[in-house]
Design a protein around this motif. Structure first.
Motif, short mmCIF file in Angstrom:
data_model
loop_
_atom_site.label_atom_id
_atom_site.label_comp_id
_atom_site.label_asym_id
_atom_site.label_seq_id
_atom_site.Cartn_x
_atom_site.Cartn_y
_atom_site.Cartn_z
N ALA A 173 1.81 9.46 -5.67
CA ALA A 173 2.29 10.80 -5.32
C ALA A 173 3.33 11.28 -6.33
O ALA A 173 3.36 12.45 -6.70
N VAL A 178 -6.79 2.50 -3.44
CA VAL A 178 -5.71 1.69 -2.87
C VAL A 178 -6.24 1.08 -1.58
O VAL A 178 -6.70 1.79 -0.71
N ASN A 215 -6.20 7.30 -4.98
CA ASN A 215 -5.81 7.10 -3.58
C ASN A 215 -6.91 6.35 -2.83
O ASN A 215 -6.63 5.49 -2.01
N ASN A 242 -6.79 -0.39 2.06
CA ASN A 242 -6.21 -0.14 3.38
C ASN A 242 -5.72 -1.44 3.96
O ASN A 242 -6.35 -2.48 3.81
N ARG A 267 0.84 -1.20 0.00
CA ARG A 267 0.00 0.00 0.00
C ARG A 267 0.88 1.24 0.00
O ARG A 267 0.62 2.19 -0.75
N GLN A 309 2.32 1.78 -3.41
CA GLN A 309 1.31 2.27 -4.36
C GLN A 309 1.04 3.75 -4.13
O GLN A 309 0.92 4.52 -5.09
N LEU A 310 0.94 4.15 -2.88
CA LEU A 310 0.70 5.56 -2.57
C LEU A 310 1.89 6.42 -2.99
O LEU A 310 1.71 7.53 -3.51
N THR A 311 3.09 5.90 -2.80
CA THR A 311 4.29 6.63 -3.22
C THR A 311 4.30 6.82 -4.73
O THR A 311 4.59 7.91 -5.24
#
Length: 54
Positions: A31, A51, A48, A53, A23, A26-28
């Motif tokens: 961004a 993705v 976002n 949790n 996770r 993926q968030l990186t």
């Protein structure tokens, strides 16, 4: 169906939760795309939210 077969069948239909590191990566990546310009703020927010949790 015996108990072992029933558990095996259920395990095949139960997705495993993604690891927290997945996770985070993926968030990186999202961004980075937003910072570089290919994603708008709205697209970033939408992706976002998709993705999972951990």
């Amino acid at each position: 169906m015996d108990q072992g077969a029933a558990q095996a069948a259920q395990a095949q239909h139960t997705p495993a939760a993604p690891p927290a590191q997945d996770r985070a990566s993926q968030l990186t990546a999202l961004a980075e795309l937003k910072a570089q310009g290919p994603l708008t703020d709205e697209e970033f927010a939408g992706e976002n939210a998709r993705v999972p949790n951990a």
